[in-house]
Design a protein around this motif. Sequence first.
Motif, short mmCIF file in Angstrom:
data_model
loop_
_atom_site.label_atom_id
_atom_site.label_comp_id
_atom_site.label_asym_id
_atom_site.label_seq_id
_atom_site.Cartn_x
_atom_site.Cartn_y
_atom_site.Cartn_z
N PHE A 63 0.83 -1.20 0.00
CA PHE A 63 0.00 0.00 0.00
C PHE A 63 0.87 1.25 0.00
N CYS A 64 1.95 1.24 0.80
CA CYS A 64 2.86 2.38 0.88
C CYS A 64 3.59 2.59 -0.43
N VAL A 65 4.03 1.48 -1.04
CA VAL A 65 4.74 1.59 -2.31
C VAL A 65 3.83 2.20 -3.37
N LEU A 66 2.57 1.76 -3.40
CA LEU A 66 1.60 2.30 -4.36
C LEU A 66 1.40 3.78 -4.15
N LEU A 67 1.26 4.20 -2.88
CA LEU A 67 1.06 5.61 -2.57
C LEU A 67 2.26 6.45 -3.00
N MET A 68 3.46 6.03 -2.58
CA MET A 68 4.66 6.82 -2.89
C MET A 68 4.94 6.84 -4.38
N ALA A 69 4.74 5.70 -5.05
CA ALA A 69 4.98 5.66 -6.50
C ALA A 69 4.02 6.57 -7.24
N SER A 70 2.74 6.55 -6.85
CA SER A 70 1.75 7.41 -7.49
C SER A 70 2.09 8.88 -7.27
N PHE A 72 5.02 10.46 -6.44
CA PHE A 72 6.23 10.98 -7.08
C PHE A 72 6.15 10.95 -8.60
N THR A 73 5.47 9.92 -9.17
CA THR A 73 5.36 9.83 -10.62
C THR A 73 4.53 10.98 -11.17
N ILE A 74 3.36 11.21 -10.59
CA ILE A 74 2.49 12.29 -11.07
C ILE A 74 3.13 13.65 -10.81
N GLN A 75 3.77 13.79 -9.66
CA GLN A 75 4.42 15.06 -9.34
C GLN A 75 5.50 15.38 -10.35
N ILE A 87 0.72 21.76 -7.50
CA ILE A 87 1.35 20.86 -6.52
C ILE A 87 1.39 21.52 -5.15
N GLY A 88 1.79 22.80 -5.12
CA GLY A 88 1.86 23.53 -3.86
C GLY A 88 0.50 23.67 -3.20
N TRP A 89 -0.52 24.03 -3.99
CA TRP A 89 -1.86 24.23 -3.42
C TRP A 89 -2.46 22.92 -2.91
N LEU A 90 -2.31 21.86 -3.69
CA LEU A 90 -2.86 20.56 -3.26
C LEU A 90 -2.15 20.06 -2.00
N SER A 91 -0.84 20.24 -1.93
CA SER A 91 -0.08 19.78 -0.76
C SER A 91 -0.45 20.58 0.47
N THR A 92 -0.62 21.88 0.31
CA THR A 92 -1.03 22.72 1.44
C THR A 92 -2.42 22.33 1.92
N VAL A 127 -3.86 14.29 -2.22
CA VAL A 127 -2.94 14.92 -3.18
C VAL A 127 -2.93 14.14 -4.49
N VAL A 128 -2.84 12.81 -4.39
CA VAL A 128 -2.78 11.97 -5.58
C VAL A 128 -4.06 12.11 -6.39
N PHE A 129 -5.22 12.03 -5.73
CA PHE A 129 -6.50 12.16 -6.43
C PHE A 129 -6.65 13.55 -7.04
N GLY A 130 -6.22 14.58 -6.31
CA GLY A 130 -6.31 15.94 -6.84
C GLY A 130 -5.47 16.11 -8.09
N GLU A 131 -4.26 15.52 -8.09
CA GLU A 131 -3.41 15.62 -9.28
C GLU A 131 -3.99 14.82 -10.44
#
Length: 365
Positions: A63-70, A72-75, A87-92, A127-131
């Motif tokens: 689950f963690c690998v999926l989250l981190m991969a998603s 960093f890849t989209i970012q 990226i800044g607005w979604l992260s904030t 963040v992932v869904f927003g991106e």
Amino acid sequence: MEEMRQVLGMSIERKNENGLSNSLKERVWEVSKKIWKIAFPTIIAEVSQFGTPVLKLSFRFSFCVLLMASFFTIQKYLQGQLKNSIIGWLSTGSFLIHVLLSWVFANKLHWGIPGAMSAIVIGSWLVVFGEFVYIFGGWCPKTWRGFTWAAFSDLFPIIRLSISSGLMLCLELWYNAIVILLAGYTKNAAVAISAVSICLNIIAWEFMLCLGFLISSSVRISNELGKGDAEAANFAAKVIACTSICIRVFFCALYQIFGDKIGHSFTNDDKVVEYTAELWFLLSLSIAFSVYKINISGVAIGAGRQKLVAYVNIFCFYLVGIPIGLLLGYVLHLKINGIWMGMQLGVILQSLVLGYITWTTDWSE
């Protein structure tokens, strides 16, 4: 008449020098703006996502690998197009939601650690869904036109480059983890581990800040090389190197001033605080060189040299740093100070090697 020509010649020469000076200042300013335009939103994203690695303590590793991969890849995909503000607005936004949910789950609903971890999961996936929504919603019209089989063409070189990048970063992260492992075999191990953990926690926060510059450096260099402008890539690499020097001087001075007081921010144990104060010089040295090596690593990533950096890391960290650290710590009985000194020699060697490679690179090739 001759004197007038000399005067005119001198004035023209001064004018040219001022013009070159102003042109250099303008170029440095323009490159710096582009670097910070990517780095600042990325810093916000990395700091707000800093808690995600602890997910593996209570959730499945896949689950963690999926989250981190998603994430960093989209970012990286958005940063390559200079879509940094989203990226800044979604992260904030996700960070604020994470704080709110942590307060509700942990304090109001009394769910304890599971509630806090759930808040981290929700905030991270937002963040992932927003991106995803930003990309699929049509805000990247030049690069996203739907799913096609073309996405699978030339996939092997991308996988090979990704493996090299992952290995490069893992070798650096594991290197810091080894300090904790070796500290467990010293006298008064509990205090030593606590002190080193505080220092590595500070380095981790600083790493989150500098990771923004690593990504910014890689994007800036790769964009310039992608346009075929080798001279601009060379100039950007030098500006990045000078920027990293300024940042490390600032952090180094900061820890020189407040180094002996850092331990009180983490613990009330006087022995741990005292031990941490003894390590403040090595900590400031670690901060100084880690800032530089992260920026230079970003330049190497942008130039597609991840494999070379991985080899440099293996040699400097595991064939030089760790053996010297073991020698100083256990043979010469310098304990944790000796271990850390040896490992810092590995970091210094890595910084010098990468700096030399960057400075002597023929960017036209």
